[in-house]
Write a protein that holds these residues in place. Structure first.
Motif, PDB file in Angstrom:
ATOM      1  N   GLY A 186       0.840  -1.196   0.000  1.00  0.00           N
ATOM      2  CA  GLY A 186       0.000   0.000   0.000  1.00  0.00           C
ATOM      3  C   GLY A 186       0.873   1.244   0.000  1.00  0.00           C
ATOM      4  O   GLY A 186       2.044   1.199  -0.387  1.00  0.00           O
ATOM      5  N   THR A 187       0.330   2.352   0.464  1.00  0.00           N
ATOM      6  CA  THR A 187       1.074   3.603   0.535  1.00  0.00           C
ATOM      7  C   THR A 187       1.828   3.695   1.863  1.00  0.00           C
ATOM      8  O   THR A 187       1.516   2.968   2.811  1.00  0.00           O
ATOM      9  N   PRO A 188       2.808   4.607   1.967  1.00  0.00           N
ATOM     10  CA  PRO A 188       3.487   4.809   3.251  1.00  0.00           C
ATOM     11  C   PRO A 188       2.506   5.156   4.367  1.00  0.00           C
ATOM     12  O   PRO A 188       2.680   4.702   5.507  1.00  0.00           O
ATOM     13  N   LEU A 189       1.465   5.949   4.053  1.00  0.00           N
ATOM     14  CA  LEU A 189       0.466   6.304   5.065  1.00  0.00           C
ATOM     15  C   LEU A 189      -0.279   5.071   5.549  1.00  0.00           C
ATOM     16  O   LEU A 189      -0.526   4.904   6.754  1.00  0.00           O
ATOM     17  N   TYR A 190      -0.632   4.200   4.632  1.00  0.00           N
ATOM     18  CA  TYR A 190      -1.329   2.965   5.020  1.00  0.00           C
ATOM     19  C   TYR A 190      -0.440   2.111   5.915  1.00  0.00           C
ATOM     20  O   TYR A 190      -0.897   1.558   6.921  1.00  0.00           O
ATOM     21  N   VAL A 191       0.836   2.008   5.547  1.00  0.00           N
ATOM     22  CA  VAL A 191       1.792   1.225   6.339  1.00  0.00           C
ATOM     23  C   VAL A 191       1.927   1.810   7.748  1.00  0.00           C
ATOM     24  O   VAL A 191       1.965   1.074   8.741  1.00  0.00           O
ATOM     25  N   ALA A 192       1.989   3.139   7.833  1.00  0.00           N
ATOM     26  CA  ALA A 192       2.096   3.797   9.142  1.00  0.00           C
ATOM     27  C   ALA A 192       0.858   3.506   9.998  1.00  0.00           C
ATOM     28  O   ALA A 192       0.982   3.210  11.196  1.00  0.00           O
ATOM     29  N   CYS A 193      -0.312   3.561   9.380  1.00  0.00           N
ATOM     30  CA  CYS A 193      -1.556   3.296  10.116  1.00  0.00           C
ATOM     31  C   CYS A 193      -1.675   1.832  10.513  1.00  0.00           C
ATOM     32  O   CYS A 193      -2.112   1.513  11.621  1.00  0.00           O
ATOM     33  N   GLU A 194      -1.263   0.958   9.620  1.00  0.00           N
ATOM     34  CA  GLU A 194      -1.316  -0.477   9.889  1.00  0.00           C
ATOM     35  C   GLU A 194      -0.443  -0.837  11.081  1.00  0.00           C
ATOM     36  O   GLU A 194      -0.750  -1.752  11.844  1.00  0.00           O
ATOM     37  N   ASN A 195       0.671  -0.099  11.238  1.00  0.00           N
ATOM     38  CA  ASN A 195       1.599  -0.363  12.336  1.00  0.00           C
ATOM     39  C   ASN A 195       1.428   0.610  13.498  1.00  0.00           C
ATOM     40  O   ASN A 195       2.274   0.673  14.386  1.00  0.00           O
ATOM     41  N   GLN A 196       0.337   1.376  13.467  1.00  0.00           N
ATOM     42  CA  GLN A 196      -0.031   2.310  14.535  1.00  0.00           C
ATOM     43  C   GLN A 196       1.084   3.323  14.835  1.00  0.00           C
ATOM     44  O   GLN A 196       1.340   3.654  15.998  1.00  0.00           O
ATOM     45  N   GLN A 197       1.698   3.805  13.794  1.00  0.00           N
ATOM     46  CA  GLN A 197       2.748   4.825  13.920  1.00  0.00           C
ATOM     47  C   GLN A 197       2.097   6.197  13.714  1.00  0.00           C
ATOM     48  O   GLN A 197       2.136   6.771  12.621  1.00  0.00           O
ATOM     49  N   VAL A 198       1.503   6.718  14.770  1.00  0.00           N
ATOM     50  CA  VAL A 198       0.712   7.954  14.679  1.00  0.00           C
ATOM     51  C   VAL A 198       1.546   9.141  14.215  1.00  0.00           C
ATOM     52  O   VAL A 198       1.120   9.915  13.354  1.00  0.00           O
ATOM     53  N   ASN A 199       2.731   9.298  14.776  1.00  0.00           N
ATOM     54  CA  ASN A 199       3.563  10.450  14.430  1.00  0.00           C
ATOM     55  C   ASN A 199       4.008  10.422  12.971  1.00  0.00           C
ATOM     56  O   ASN A 199       4.087  11.464  12.320  1.00  0.00           O
ATOM     57  N   CYS A 200       4.285   9.232  12.462  1.00  0.00           N
ATOM     58  CA  CYS A 200       4.659   9.110  11.050  1.00  0.00           C
ATOM     59  C   CYS A 200       3.457   9.411  10.158  1.00  0.00           C
ATOM     60  O   CYS A 200       3.592  10.069   9.121  1.00  0.00           O
ATOM     61  N   ALA A 201       2.294   8.929  10.565  1.00  0.00           N
ATOM     62  CA  ALA A 201       1.073   9.213   9.804  1.00  0.00           C
ATOM     63  C   ALA A 201       0.822  10.718   9.758  1.00  0.00           C
ATOM     64  O   ALA A 201       0.486  11.280   8.705  1.00  0.00           O
ATOM     65  N   ARG A 202       1.006  11.374  10.888  1.00  0.00           N
ATOM     66  CA  ARG A 202       0.813  12.831  10.946  1.00  0.00           C
ATOM     67  C   ARG A 202       1.805  13.544  10.025  1.00  0.00           C
ATOM     68  O   ARG A 202       1.439  14.463   9.295  1.00  0.00           O
ATOM     69  N   LYS A 203       3.059  13.131  10.074  1.00  0.00           N
ATOM     70  CA  LYS A 203       4.080  13.774   9.244  1.00  0.00           C
ATOM     71  C   LYS A 203       3.773  13.593   7.762  1.00  0.00           C
ATOM     72  O   LYS A 203       3.942  14.525   6.959  1.00  0.00           O
ATOM     73  N   LEU A 204       3.326  12.416   7.385  1.00  0.00           N
ATOM     74  CA  LEU A 204       2.964  12.160   5.985  1.00  0.00           C
ATOM     75  C   LEU A 204       1.776  13.024   5.563  1.00  0.00           C
ATOM     76  O   LEU A 204       1.771  13.590   4.458  1.00  0.00           O
ATOM     77  N   LEU A 205       0.789  13.121   6.426  1.00  0.00           N
ATOM     78  CA  LEU A 205      -0.384  13.942   6.114  1.00  0.00           C
ATOM     79  C   LEU A 205      -0.009  15.422   6.028  1.00  0.00           C
ATOM     80  O   LEU A 205      -0.478  16.144   5.144  1.00  0.00           O
ATOM     81  N   GLU A 206       0.832  15.874   6.936  1.00  0.00           N
ATOM     82  CA  GLU A 206       1.293  17.260   6.899  1.00  0.00           C
ATOM     83  C   GLU A 206       2.068  17.545   5.610  1.00  0.00           C
ATOM     84  O   GLU A 206       2.059  18.669   5.107  1.00  0.00           O
ATOM     85  N   SER A 207       2.728  16.517   5.082  1.00  0.00           N
ATOM     86  CA  SER A 207       3.526  16.675   3.868  1.00  0.00           C
ATOM     87  C   SER A 207       2.690  16.529   2.602  1.00  0.00           C
ATOM     88  O   SER A 207       3.228  16.599   1.492  1.00  0.00           O
ATOM     89  N   GLY A 208       1.391  16.311   2.768  1.00  0.00           N
ATOM     90  CA  GLY A 208       0.496  16.264   1.614  1.00  0.00           C
ATOM     91  C   GLY A 208       0.096  14.898   1.139  1.00  0.00           C
ATOM     92  O   GLY A 208      -0.420  14.750   0.023  1.00  0.00           O
ATOM     93  N   ALA A 209       0.318  13.859   1.936  1.00  0.00           N
ATOM     94  CA  ALA A 209      -0.076  12.508   1.527  1.00  0.00           C
ATOM     95  C   ALA A 209      -1.588  12.425   1.330  1.00  0.00           C
ATOM     96  O   ALA A 209      -2.362  13.071   2.042  1.00  0.00           O
ATOM     97  N   ASN A 210      -2.002  11.648   0.356  1.00  0.00           N
ATOM     98  CA  ASN A 210      -3.433  11.441   0.079  1.00  0.00           C
ATOM     99  C   ASN A 210      -4.038  10.617   1.208  1.00  0.00           C
ATOM    100  O   ASN A 210      -3.695   9.452   1.398  1.00  0.00           O
TER     101      ASN A 210
END
Length: 290
Positions: A164-188
């Motif tokens: 999947g996408t890096p955001l999906y991987v971050a969510c799948e592994n419950q990496q909240v801070n990484c998910a936030r950073k990806l979203l802040e950087s414009g991830a879909n």
């Protein structure tokens, strides 16, 4: 005979093999393990320098095509990596598992190694989807690595079929801070793995923090996966997360819609562009989700 320090390796190094390599002096010679690899993975800088001064080949690889630079980055030893690069180590060398030194740096979470490799021209694009640096950093929760890769122009929406996408991987592994950073950087926010969205992954893991974060960034709570299940239908019946989804079922406020629309206009560099706007700090904080 000496066992390698890699726990997952059954390779051996013999003195006679090392002497043969020294005699041949070939950069294509393949060794199971060498003193150079040993010094690199353990961060033994003085030993490394001595071996190089004695003529050791910095691009000597194991049978799995692992170089000393791979090992230095895997161990997070930037000083060793720097010495190897100065003496001609291949910055984009690939192992049989498609690992590059950049991937190894993302495994260890070494910001120093990551910056060093990028300064020496390391490719952001993985040679194979089996080993993507941005996915590995997101999976392991290495926020600074994610931030550095994003700032250097990596495709933060790179969708790998089996991951999947890096955001999906971050969510799948419950990496909240990484998910936030990806979203802040414009991830879909809605791009995940096939029909499975990041919100599906967050709901399945029962992470209220991730669910709230994703919805704040515009996640579609009505999206259906391959089994026609919405994210809220993946939440256990008695979970408080179910109530959170019910609260979010109504239409978004005009203010929220405006924020999402403005961020969408800026694309992948939205965080930097919003920061530079001539707007009151309060309004910028709102647009930045601060």
């Amino acid at each position: 005979i000496k066992n390698t320090p890699r726990a997952n390796s059954s390779c051996f190094f013999t003195p006679s093999l090392w002497l043969l390599q020294e005699k041949l002096g070939s950069s294509n010679f393949v060794s199971d393990w060498s003193p150079l690899h040993d010094a690199s993975i353990h961060g033994r800088l003085l030993t490394l320098k001595k071996l190089i001064s004695q003529g050791s080949d910095v691009n000597l690889v194991t049978t799995d095509q692992v170089s000393p630079l791979h090992e230095a980055c895997l161990g997070g030893h930037a000083a060793c990596a720097s010495v190897l690069l100065k003496h001609g180590a291949k910055v984009n060398g690939v192992t049989v598992d498609w690992h590059t030194p950049l991937f190894s740096a993302c495994v260890s979470g070494s910001v120093a190694c990551l910056n060093l490799l990028l300064q020496h021209g390391a490719s952001l694009h993985p040679p194979c989807d089996v080993a993507s640096p941005i996915h590995e950093a997101a999976k392991r929760g290495h926020v600074q690595c994610v931030e550095i890769l994003a700032s250097h122009g990596v495709n933060i929406d790179h969708n790998i079929k089996h991951l999947g996408t890096p955001l999906y991987v971050a969510c799948e592994n419950q990496q909240v801070n990484c998910a936030r950073k990806l979203l802040e950087s414009g991830a879909n926010v809605n791009s995940g793995k096939g029909l499975e969205s990041p919100l599906h992954a967050a709901a399945r893991s029962c992470s209220a923090e991730l669910v709230t974060l994703l919805i704040d960034f515009g996640a579609d709570i009505w999206a259906k996966n391959a089994k026609s299940k919405r994210p809220m239908e993946l939440v256990p019946p008695a979970s408080p997360l179910g109530r959170l989804f019910l609260q979010k079922e109504g239409p978004l406020s005009l203010m929220h819609l405006c924020r999402l629309s403005i961020r969408r206009c800026f694309g992948h560099k939205q965080h930097q562009k919003i920061t530079g706007l001539l707007l009151p700090d309060e309004l910028k904080r709102f647009l930045l989700h601060v």
